[in-house]
Design a protein around this motif. Sequence first.
Motif, short mmCIF file in Angstrom:
data_model
loop_
_atom_site.label_atom_id
_atom_site.label_comp_id
_atom_site.label_asym_id
_atom_site.label_seq_id
_atom_site.Cartn_x
_atom_site.Cartn_y
_atom_site.Cartn_z
N LEU A 15 -29.63 42.84 -26.59
CA LEU A 15 -28.50 43.31 -25.78
C LEU A 15 -28.12 42.30 -24.71
N LEU A 16 -29.11 41.72 -24.05
CA LEU A 16 -28.81 40.71 -23.03
C LEU A 16 -28.19 39.45 -23.64
N PHE A 17 -28.64 39.07 -24.83
CA PHE A 17 -28.08 37.91 -25.51
C PHE A 17 -26.63 38.15 -25.88
N ILE A 18 -26.32 39.34 -26.40
CA ILE A 18 -24.94 39.67 -26.76
C ILE A 18 -24.05 39.71 -25.53
N CYS A 19 -24.53 40.32 -24.46
CA CYS A 19 -23.73 40.41 -23.24
C CYS A 19 -23.50 39.04 -22.62
N THR A 20 -24.51 38.18 -22.64
CA THR A 20 -24.37 36.84 -22.07
C THR A 20 -23.39 36.01 -22.88
N CYS A 21 -23.47 36.07 -24.19
CA CYS A 21 -22.55 35.29 -25.02
C CYS A 21 -21.12 35.79 -24.88
N ALA A 22 -20.94 37.11 -24.74
CA ALA A 22 -19.60 37.65 -24.54
C ALA A 22 -19.04 37.19 -23.20
N ILE A 57 -17.58 48.57 -26.01
CA ILE A 57 -17.94 49.93 -25.58
C ILE A 57 -19.30 50.35 -26.13
N PRO A 58 -19.59 50.20 -27.43
CA PRO A 58 -20.94 50.54 -27.89
C PRO A 58 -22.04 49.67 -27.28
N VAL A 59 -21.75 48.41 -27.03
CA VAL A 59 -22.75 47.53 -26.40
C VAL A 59 -23.02 47.98 -24.97
N ALA A 60 -21.98 48.34 -24.24
CA ALA A 60 -22.16 48.82 -22.86
C ALA A 60 -22.93 50.13 -22.83
N ILE A 61 -22.63 51.03 -23.74
CA ILE A 61 -23.36 52.30 -23.80
C ILE A 61 -24.82 52.05 -24.17
#
Length: 74
Positions: A15-22, A57-61
């Motif tokens: 999750l942190l990797f996805i959020c950082t890359c986004a 939205i699903p990643v944030a949830i």
Amino acid sequence: MTNVYSFDGILVFGLLFICTCAYLKKVPRLNSWLLSEKKGVWGVFYKAAIIGTRLHIPVAISCLIMAFYIVFLK
């Protein structure tokens, strides 16, 4: 503190990797430098950024649920 070798740690890392890359996709200099390759090892950053921006939205949830789990249940 979560252990990286547990299932919880792998989920948090993902999750942190996805959020950082986004987030890095929104920075113009880093976008052209880090996310220009779409194949190979560097393509993982590009694919994570696409997942983070299209499924925000699903990643944030998922981040909120994981934070609640780690803080209150673990």
